[in-house]
Design a protein around this motif. Structure first.
Motif, PDB file in Angstrom:
ATOM      1  N   ALA A 105      39.446  41.288  56.958  1.00 41.24           N
ATOM      2  CA  ALA A 105      40.519  42.180  56.560  1.00 41.24           C
ATOM      3  C   ALA A 105      41.663  41.692  57.591  1.00 41.24           C
ATOM      4  O   ALA A 105      41.506  41.378  58.794  1.00 41.24           O
ATOM      5  N   ALA A 106      43.104  41.916  57.158  1.00 44.43           N
ATOM      6  CA  ALA A 106      43.907  41.540  58.020  1.00 44.43           C
ATOM      7  C   ALA A 106      44.303  42.648  58.820  1.00 44.43           C
ATOM      8  O   ALA A 106      44.240  43.815  58.743  1.00 44.43           O
ATOM      9  N   PRO A 107      44.560  42.229  60.109  1.00 42.43           N
ATOM     10  CA  PRO A 107      44.887  43.202  61.223  1.00 42.43           C
ATOM     11  C   PRO A 107      46.296  43.790  60.714  1.00 42.43           C
ATOM     12  O   PRO A 107      47.188  43.116  60.131  1.00 42.43           O
ATOM     13  N   LYS A 108      46.466  45.115  61.163  1.00 39.57           N
ATOM     14  CA  LYS A 108      48.025  45.624  61.156  1.00 39.57           C
ATOM     15  C   LYS A 108      49.108  44.690  61.597  1.00 39.57           C
ATOM     16  O   LYS A 108      49.181  44.051  62.726  1.00 39.57           O
ATOM     17  N   GLY A 109      50.142  44.555  60.567  1.00 38.23           N
ATOM     18  CA  GLY A 109      51.390  43.605  61.055  1.00 38.23           C
ATOM     19  C   GLY A 109      50.961  42.219  60.503  1.00 38.23           C
ATOM     20  O   GLY A 109      51.977  41.508  60.968  1.00 38.23           O
ATOM     21  N   TYR A 110      49.882  42.054  59.869  1.00 39.45           N
ATOM     22  CA  TYR A 110      49.478  40.547  59.492  1.00 39.45           C
ATOM     23  C   TYR A 110      49.182  40.639  57.959  1.00 39.45           C
ATOM     24  O   TYR A 110      48.718  39.644  57.421  1.00 39.45           O
ATOM     25  N   GLU A 111      49.198  41.660  57.235  1.00 40.41           N
ATOM     26  CA  GLU A 111      48.923  41.913  55.976  1.00 40.41           C
ATOM     27  C   GLU A 111      49.661  40.983  55.029  1.00 40.41           C
ATOM     28  O   GLU A 111      48.966  40.395  54.143  1.00 40.41           O
ATOM     29  N   GLU A 112      50.857  40.566  55.110  1.00 41.00           N
ATOM     30  CA  GLU A 112      51.737  39.899  53.870  1.00 41.00           C
ATOM     31  C   GLU A 112      51.088  38.355  53.810  1.00 41.00           C
ATOM     32  O   GLU A 112      51.175  38.233  52.774  1.00 41.00           O
ATOM     33  N   PHE A 113      50.561  37.654  54.810  1.00 39.80           N
ATOM     34  CA  PHE A 113      50.176  36.335  54.714  1.00 39.80           C
ATOM     35  C   PHE A 113      48.528  36.374  54.318  1.00 39.80           C
ATOM     36  O   PHE A 113      48.074  35.473  54.662  1.00 39.80           O
ATOM     37  N   PHE A 114      47.863  37.601  54.320  1.00 43.54           N
ATOM     38  CA  PHE A 114      46.598  37.648  54.169  1.00 43.54           C
ATOM     39  C   PHE A 114      46.009  37.259  52.566  1.00 43.54           C
ATOM     40  O   PHE A 114      46.738  38.240  51.719  1.00 43.54           O
ATOM     41  N   ASP A 115      45.235  36.700  52.461  1.00 36.04           N
ATOM     42  CA  ASP A 115      44.762  36.324  51.039  1.00 36.04           C
ATOM     43  C   ASP A 115      43.234  36.570  51.061  1.00 36.04           C
ATOM     44  O   ASP A 115      42.443  35.779  51.259  1.00 36.04           O
ATOM     45  N   PRO A 116      43.129  37.732  50.219  1.00 38.96           N
ATOM     46  CA  PRO A 116      41.605  38.115  50.377  1.00 38.96           C
ATOM     47  C   PRO A 116      40.590  37.223  49.575  1.00 38.96           C
ATOM     48  O   PRO A 116      39.382  37.086  49.895  1.00 38.96           O
ATOM     49  N   LYS A 117      41.202  36.324  48.529  1.00 42.29           N
ATOM     50  CA  LYS A 117      40.490  35.308  47.852  1.00 42.29           C
ATOM     51  C   LYS A 117      40.258  34.019  48.704  1.00 42.29           C
ATOM     52  O   LYS A 117      39.290  33.269  48.602  1.00 42.29           O
ATOM     53  N   ALA A 118      41.143  33.838  49.604  1.00 42.75           N
ATOM     54  CA  ALA A 118      41.004  32.753  50.749  1.00 42.75           C
ATOM     55  C   ALA A 118      41.370  33.025  52.123  1.00 42.75           C
ATOM     56  O   ALA A 118      42.406  32.471  52.719  1.00 42.75           O
ATOM     57  N   PRO A 119      40.510  33.982  52.658  1.00 38.43           N
ATOM     58  CA  PRO A 119      40.661  34.640  54.022  1.00 38.43           C
ATOM     59  C   PRO A 119      40.906  33.482  54.921  1.00 38.43           C
ATOM     60  O   PRO A 119      40.292  32.551  54.727  1.00 38.43           O
ATOM     61  N   PRO A 120      41.579  33.627  56.053  1.00 35.02           N
ATOM     62  CA  PRO A 120      41.646  32.828  57.135  1.00 35.02           C
ATOM     63  C   PRO A 120      40.213  32.382  57.651  1.00 35.02           C
ATOM     64  O   PRO A 120      39.249  33.492  57.715  1.00 35.02           O
ATOM     65  N   ALA A 121      39.746  31.397  58.244  1.00 35.26           N
ATOM     66  CA  ALA A 121      38.414  31.054  58.625  1.00 35.26           C
ATOM     67  C   ALA A 121      38.615  29.882  59.754  1.00 35.26           C
ATOM     68  O   ALA A 121      39.368  28.858  59.455  1.00 35.26           O
ATOM     69  N   ALA A 122      37.530  29.624  60.611  1.00 34.43           N
ATOM     70  CA  ALA A 122      37.458  28.642  61.573  1.00 34.43           C
ATOM     71  C   ALA A 122      36.260  28.203  61.675  1.00 34.43           C
ATOM     72  O   ALA A 122      35.098  29.108  61.581  1.00 34.43           O
ATOM     73  N   CYS A 123      35.595  26.910  61.569  1.00 30.35           N
ATOM     74  CA  CYS A 123      34.313  26.443  61.417  1.00 30.35           C
ATOM     75  C   CYS A 123      33.994  25.341  62.401  1.00 30.35           C
ATOM     76  O   CYS A 123      35.107  24.568  63.073  1.00 30.35           O
ATOM     77  N   GLY A 124      32.915  25.060  62.751  1.00 37.17           N
ATOM     78  CA  GLY A 124      32.531  23.936  63.824  1.00 37.17           C
ATOM     79  C   GLY A 124      31.105  23.805  63.721  1.00 37.17           C
ATOM     80  O   GLY A 124      30.435  24.667  63.279  1.00 37.17           O
TER      81      GLY A 124
END
Length: 462
Positions: A372-391
């Motif tokens: 879930a988006a942290p407070k203050g960062y909701e506008e650009f958060f897409d629950p269908k394609a949430p931010p992720a980092a992989c390696g």
């Protein structure tokens, strides 16, 4: 106890023990041992010798004292199990004692031990029994007079007799060899301790016993894949430190053991030659152990930051998954990394904006997905394609990831900043609620004028 490879034969009585052959071409040379100070009545001259003979460049023990020595030019072939001079099977404990002594002492360099071994072999295989007597003049049936020779052998030989006999009774076979892999998880490239045990019939360990071994999917610290280990002076298991080089490390161990029964051989195929027992007191024991090894575990550490200020963002919920961003990641023990709800584990970043996940299976591709988006960062958060980092996790390494959040767009302020001198003056509307007389007269005149115009318009319409 010191151990050497068995490389000699001991000549003993068998089913039929005959007189001296007239056709013997050579007489064996005495090796190491002692002469008794007298010869037993009716015994063949030379029977006072207690010790080894050199036969075909080997030290042997001839317990058929009717012959002065084994024929040094005659070979042998395998035959039956050793029996007493009376033609009976050896008692199991006596057979085990002989097998052990042949394994342990046939290569001794001690004259006392060589004489003691000869005395014990004579005593156990040629004792009076039925037709085998002490009063006969026929060497074929002459028993060995153990008491006679015990009184005529040097005291150090008698001391060795007692010691060898006690050693045989304490350490005789059958033995059992076993190998054991470590209980803790094995990691490729990491040293682990394996054990090899050699146990006697009483379940106690054999002391100072050499054990050969070979390794598969593993190596020693020096890089070799084979070696020799030794049990402890108290019989404790031999320990082997090896490094797994593959997923299935294993060890194969081999040790010499006393045979259950010594084996008889014939020097030549005639009716007038003794039987003999070889190093058939020895047999090979084998054991193996195997394990499963994995690569070293890895860890992942992620940092959550603001895309503009580059400051850490605390309290962000992140789900730990595999490459598909749905399935749970694997721990080092191959179990799923899940929470109490059975779903992929969710963690929160700390005050420094980071969170670390240790003890993960390698190699493995890991993703940390924002829940879930942290407070203050909701506008650009897409629950269908949430931010992720992989390696991809590497063995024994920590994978460092970074996940950036874009802050919400700024809201237009209700006051308008002005000036550029470092201060921020603000232009505002001015309202005055004080009633001055001049103002009041002006306002009254305007009201009267308005009323007159309204009356005039009404009159015209009428």
């Amino acid at each position: 106890m010191g151990w050497k490879r068995l490389a000699a034969v001991a000549v003993v009585s068998g089913l039929a023990l005959l007189t001296v052959p007239a056709t013997a071409t050579a007489v064996g040379v005495k090796g190491i041992g002692h002469n008794a100070s007298g010869l037993q009545p009716n015994a063949t001259p030379g029977s006072e010798w207690h010790g080894s003979y050199v036969w075909q460049d080997k030290h042997v023990w001839c317990v058929q004292y009717a012959l002065p020595a084994p024929d040094s030019n005659v070979g042998y072939k395998e035959g039956d199990a050793l029996r007493t001079k009376a033609g009976k099977d050896l008692a199991p404990d006596i057979a085990a004692n002989i097998s052990y002594l042949l394994l342990r002492y046939s290569t001794t360099k001690s004259a006392e031990e060589a004489a003691a071994l000869a005395h014990l072999l004579h005593s156990w295989t040629s004792a009076p029994d039925g037709a085998v007597r002490l009063d006969t003049t026929d060497p074929k049936f002459l028993a060995y007079d153990a008491a006679f020779y015990a009184a005529r052998l040097p005291q150090p030989v008698l001391d060795a007799v007692a010691r060898l006999k006690a050693d045989a009774e304490a350490n005789r076979g059958p033995w059992a060899l076993s190998a054991t892999a470590p209980k803790e998880p094995l990691v490729i490239g990491t040293e682990s301790t394996w054990t090899v045990s050699l146990l006697k019939a009483d379940k106690k360990g054999v002391t100072n016993a050499p054990i050969d071994f070979t390794l598969t999917d593993a190596k020693l610290a020096d890089g070799s894949t084979s070696g020799k280990a030794t049990t402890g002076p108290d019989g404790s298991p031999a320990t082997i430190k090896l490094v797994a080089t593959g997923p299935k490390p294993s060890i194969a161990a081999v040790a010499d053991s006393p045979a259950d029964r010594p084996v008889v051989h014939f020097p030549i195929q005639t009716e007038n030659m003794q039987r003999m027992v070889t190093t058939g007191g020895e047999k090979k024991l084998k054991a193996a152990a195997a394990g499963q090894a994995k690569t070293a575990p890895g860890a992942v550490k992620i940092t959550k930051i603001d895309s503009e200020t580059k400051r850490a963002i605390a309290g962000v919920a992140l789900r730990v998954t595999t490459k598909d961003q749905t399935s749970a990641a694997k721990k080092q023990d191959d179990t799923d990394l899940v929470g109490t709800d059975g779903k992929p584990l969710v963690l929160q970043t700390g005050p420094d904006g980071t969170v670390e996940v240790p003890d993960l299976r390698t190699p493995q591709e890991i993703c940390l997905v924002e829940v879930a988006a942290p407070k203050g960062y909701e506008e650009f958060f897409d629950p269908k394609a949430p931010p992720a980092a992989c390696g991809t996790l590497a063995a024994g390494q920590t994978l460092a990831l970074e996940l950036v959040n874009k802050p919400n767009k700024p809201v237009v302020p209700s006051t308008i900043p002005a000036g550029a001198d470092g201060r921020t003056p603000v232009a505002t509307a001015s309202f005055d609620t004080q009633l001055r007389p001049g103002v009041m007269l002006g306002v009254g005149g305007l009201v009267l004028l308005g009323a007159a115009l309204a009356g005039f318009l009404v009159w015209r319409r009428q």
